[in-house]
Design a protein around this motif. Structure first.
Motif, mmCIF file in Angstrom:
data_model
loop_
_atom_site.group_PDB
_atom_site.id
_atom_site.type_symbol
_atom_site.label_atom_id
_atom_site.label_comp_id
_atom_site.label_asym_id
_atom_site.label_seq_id
_atom_site.Cartn_x
_atom_site.Cartn_y
_atom_site.Cartn_z
ATOM 1 N N PRO A 53 0.686 -1.415 0.034
ATOM 2 C CA PRO A 53 -0.042 0.132 -0.010
ATOM 3 C C PRO A 53 0.725 0.969 -0.036
ATOM 4 O O PRO A 53 0.468 2.040 -0.475
ATOM 5 N N LEU A 54 2.251 1.239 0.412
ATOM 6 C CA LEU A 54 2.943 2.426 0.566
ATOM 7 C C LEU A 54 3.658 2.730 -0.879
ATOM 8 O O LEU A 54 3.691 3.918 -1.095
ATOM 9 N N ALA A 55 3.910 1.548 -1.413
ATOM 10 C CA ALA A 55 4.302 1.898 -2.929
ATOM 11 C C ALA A 55 3.588 2.231 -3.904
ATOM 12 O O ALA A 55 4.010 3.100 -4.882
ATOM 13 N N TYR A 56 2.388 1.693 -4.017
ATOM 14 C CA TYR A 56 1.612 1.916 -5.022
ATOM 15 C C TYR A 56 0.560 2.778 -4.972
ATOM 16 O O TYR A 56 -0.127 3.259 -5.922
ATOM 17 N N SER A 57 0.412 3.648 -3.807
ATOM 18 C CA SER A 57 -0.351 4.712 -3.538
ATOM 19 C C SER A 57 0.150 5.807 -4.195
ATOM 20 O O SER A 57 1.234 6.077 -4.185
ATOM 21 N N PRO A 58 -0.921 6.921 -4.334
ATOM 22 C CA PRO A 58 -0.472 8.180 -4.921
ATOM 23 C C PRO A 58 0.774 8.769 -4.057
ATOM 24 O O PRO A 58 0.257 9.025 -2.959
ATOM 25 N N GLY A 59 1.583 9.376 -4.610
ATOM 26 C CA GLY A 59 2.598 10.248 -3.729
ATOM 27 C C GLY A 59 3.349 11.152 -4.829
ATOM 28 O O GLY A 59 3.350 10.907 -6.175
ATOM 29 N N PRO A 60 4.471 11.860 -4.181
ATOM 30 C CA PRO A 60 5.273 12.590 -5.125
ATOM 31 C C PRO A 60 6.015 11.936 -6.221
ATOM 32 O O PRO A 60 5.946 12.413 -7.472
ATOM 33 N N GLY A 61 6.581 10.969 -6.055
ATOM 34 C CA GLY A 61 7.395 9.889 -6.969
ATOM 35 C C GLY A 61 6.598 9.491 -7.916
ATOM 36 O O GLY A 61 6.634 9.744 -9.037
ATOM 37 N N ASN A 62 5.251 8.579 -7.649
ATOM 38 C CA ASN A 62 4.552 8.057 -8.614
ATOM 39 C C ASN A 62 3.706 9.403 -9.485
ATOM 40 O O ASN A 62 3.612 8.920 -10.627
ATOM 41 N N LEU A 63 3.242 10.406 -8.884
ATOM 42 C CA LEU A 63 2.669 11.418 -9.738
ATOM 43 C C LEU A 63 3.618 12.001 -10.641
ATOM 44 O O LEU A 63 3.169 12.157 -11.759
ATOM 45 N N PHE A 64 4.925 12.290 -10.112
ATOM 46 C CA PHE A 64 5.977 12.811 -10.995
ATOM 47 C C PHE A 64 6.167 11.890 -12.162
ATOM 48 O O PHE A 64 6.173 12.266 -13.419
ATOM 49 N N PHE A 65 6.219 10.715 -12.047
ATOM 50 C CA PHE A 65 6.519 9.814 -13.048
ATOM 51 C C PHE A 65 5.347 9.503 -13.959
ATOM 52 O O PHE A 65 5.358 9.246 -15.400
ATOM 53 N N ALA A 66 4.074 9.422 -13.433
ATOM 54 C CA ALA A 66 2.832 9.346 -14.328
ATOM 55 C C ALA A 66 2.888 10.612 -15.221
ATOM 56 O O ALA A 66 2.403 10.550 -16.244
ATOM 57 N N ALA A 67 3.059 11.864 -14.480
ATOM 58 C CA ALA A 67 2.997 13.085 -15.265
ATOM 59 C C ALA A 67 3.881 12.978 -16.337
ATOM 60 O O ALA A 67 3.813 13.263 -17.646
ATOM 61 N N ASN A 68 5.254 12.550 -16.378
ATOM 62 C CA ASN A 68 6.190 12.345 -17.078
ATOM 63 C C ASN A 68 5.920 11.478 -18.295
ATOM 64 O O ASN A 68 6.217 11.541 -19.416
ATOM 65 N N GLY A 69 5.462 10.091 -17.821
ATOM 66 C CA GLY A 69 4.888 9.403 -18.521
ATOM 67 C C GLY A 69 3.911 9.897 -19.786
ATOM 68 O O GLY A 69 3.776 9.625 -20.902
ATOM 69 N N ALA A 70 2.822 10.702 -19.259
ATOM 70 C CA ALA A 70 1.689 11.239 -19.833
ATOM 71 C C ALA A 70 2.436 12.157 -20.968
ATOM 72 O O ALA A 70 1.963 12.134 -22.088
ATOM 73 N N ARG A 71 3.547 12.931 -20.554
ATOM 74 C CA ARG A 71 3.915 14.044 -21.436
ATOM 75 C C ARG A 71 5.094 13.507 -22.542
ATOM 76 O O ARG A 71 4.827 13.876 -23.769
ATOM 77 N N PHE A 72 6.070 12.399 -22.013
ATOM 78 C CA PHE A 72 7.020 12.075 -22.904
ATOM 79 C C PHE A 72 6.894 10.471 -23.252
ATOM 80 O O PHE A 72 7.758 10.135 -24.016
ATOM 81 N N GLY A 73 6.204 9.871 -22.690
ATOM 82 C CA GLY A 73 6.005 8.517 -22.813
ATOM 83 C C GLY A 73 7.216 7.616 -21.819
ATOM 84 O O GLY A 73 8.097 8.338 -21.281
ATOM 85 N N LEU A 74 6.951 6.371 -21.833
ATOM 86 C CA LEU A 74 7.738 5.745 -20.878
ATOM 87 C C LEU A 74 9.261 5.458 -21.138
ATOM 88 O O LEU A 74 10.049 5.798 -20.177
ATOM 89 N N ARG A 75 9.532 5.443 -22.218
ATOM 90 C CA ARG A 75 10.993 5.372 -22.676
ATOM 91 C C ARG A 75 11.903 6.689 -22.056
ATOM 92 O O ARG A 75 12.975 6.491 -21.548
ATOM 93 N N ALA A 76 11.311 7.662 -22.269
ATOM 94 C CA ALA A 76 11.868 9.015 -21.912
ATOM 95 C C ALA A 76 12.045 9.179 -20.328
ATOM 96 O O ALA A 76 12.940 9.943 -19.670
ATOM 97 N N THR A 77 11.282 8.318 -19.658
ATOM 98 C CA THR A 77 11.324 8.410 -18.246
ATOM 99 C C THR A 77 12.507 7.575 -17.534
ATOM 100 O O THR A 77 12.722 7.722 -16.487
ATOM 101 N N LEU A 78 12.968 6.633 -18.351
ATOM 102 C CA LEU A 78 13.940 5.710 -17.839
ATOM 103 C C LEU A 78 15.188 6.230 -17.131
ATOM 104 O O LEU A 78 15.435 5.754 -15.996
ATOM 105 N N PRO A 79 15.791 6.993 -17.796
ATOM 106 C CA PRO A 79 16.973 7.724 -17.115
ATOM 107 C C PRO A 79 16.472 8.454 -15.506
ATOM 108 O O PRO A 79 17.182 8.088 -14.664
ATOM 109 N N ALA A 80 15.367 9.105 -15.581
ATOM 110 C CA ALA A 80 15.084 9.625 -14.176
ATOM 111 C C ALA A 80 14.674 8.403 -13.126
ATOM 112 O O ALA A 80 14.977 8.581 -11.937
#
Length: 202
Positions: free
Chosen positions: A14-41
Motif C-alpha cells: 500500500p505504501l509503494a502503489y498509492s499516489p505520492g510525489p514520486g508516483n505522480l511525478f513519473f505518471a506526469a512525465n509518462g503522460a507527457r513524454f512516454g515511458l522510454r523518456a522517463t527511464l533515466p530519471a
C-alpha cells in the motif's frame, strides 16, 4: 529469506502503489513524454533509493535522531523541489512544442528521492519492523531489504508511468493532451504544497 521477503512485500504494497510525489511525478512525465523518456530519471531515483536505504539500514537514521531539524529541512527542500518539478510539467503543458519541453533526467530522479521525506519515513519504519536488533548477518539482511524495497518501488513507478503514458494516448488531440499534462502537473503542485505545509507546520 522467504520469511522476510513475503511479509516485507505485503507491508510495502500500500505504501509503494498509492499516489505520492514520486508516483505522480513519473505518471506526469509518462503522460507527457512516454515511458522510454522517463527511464533515466527512474534509474536515478532507484539507484539513490538503494544507496539511501542501505545507509539508513546501517545507521544513517541515528543522525536524523540526533539532529531532528535535519528531517524538517529535508521536507521543506523536498516540497520546494516537487513544486519546481510541477512548474516544469505545467510549462510543458502550456508549451505545444515537445522540443521546448524537457523530460526528467537521471539527476532529477536522484534528487527527487533525496529530498522526499516520505521515503525516509517509510525506510525507517520498514527497518524498525524487519531488522531485528539481535539479527545475525545484519549487513546481508540490510542489503536484502534494501534490494526488495528498491525493486518493488521500481515496479510501482513503472506501472504509474505506463498508466500515464496510456492515459495520454487516449488524448490524441494536442489540445486535449496539453490539458491532461496541466491537470497532472496541477495535482503534483498540490502534493508539493501539502508537503511544504507539513514541513513548516509539522
Amino acid at each position: 529469506m522467504t520469511q522476510t521477503v513475503l511479509p516485507l512485500l505485503i507491508f510495502l504494497f500500500p505504501l509503494a502503489y498509492s499516489p505520492g510525489p514520486g508516483n505522480l511525478f513519473f505518471a506526469a512525465n509518462g503522460a507527457r513524454f512516454g515511458l522510454r523518456a522517463t527511464l533515466p530519471a527512474n534509474a536515478g531515483y532507484h539507484v539513490a533509493t538503494w544507496v539511501v536505504t542501505v545507509g539508513i539500514g546501517l545507521g544513517f537514521s541515528a543522525m536524523l535522531d540526533t539532529v531532528p531539524a535535519l528531517f524538517r529541512w529535508i521536507g521543506v527542500f523536498g516540497a520546494l523541489y516537487v513544486l519546481w518539478l510541477a512548474l516544469g510539467i505545467l510549462r510543458a503543458g502550456i508549451t505545444p512544442d515537445k522540443v521546448a519541453a524537457r523530460s526528467a533526467g537521471w539527476w532529477d530522479g536522484a534528487i527527487l528521492l533525496l529530498l522526499n521525506p516520505k521515503a525516509y519515513v517509510i525506510i525507517g519504519l520498514m527497518f524498525s519492523q524487519f531488522l531485528a536488533s539481535d539479527a545475525d548477518h545484519r549487513f546481508g539482511l540490510v542489503l536484502l531489504i534494501a534490494s526488495v524495497f528498491t525493486l518493488n518501488n521500481l515496479l510501482a513507478f513503472l506501472l504509474w508511468t505506463i498508466a500515464g503514458d496510456r492515459l495520454a494516448r487516449g488524448f490524441r488531440n494536442p489540445a486535449q493532451a496539453r490539458w491532461l499534462t496541466l491537470a497532472i502537473g496541477g495535482v503534483l503542485a498540490l502534493v508539493g504544497v501539502w508537503m511544504l505545509r507539513n514541513g513548516l507546520v509539522g
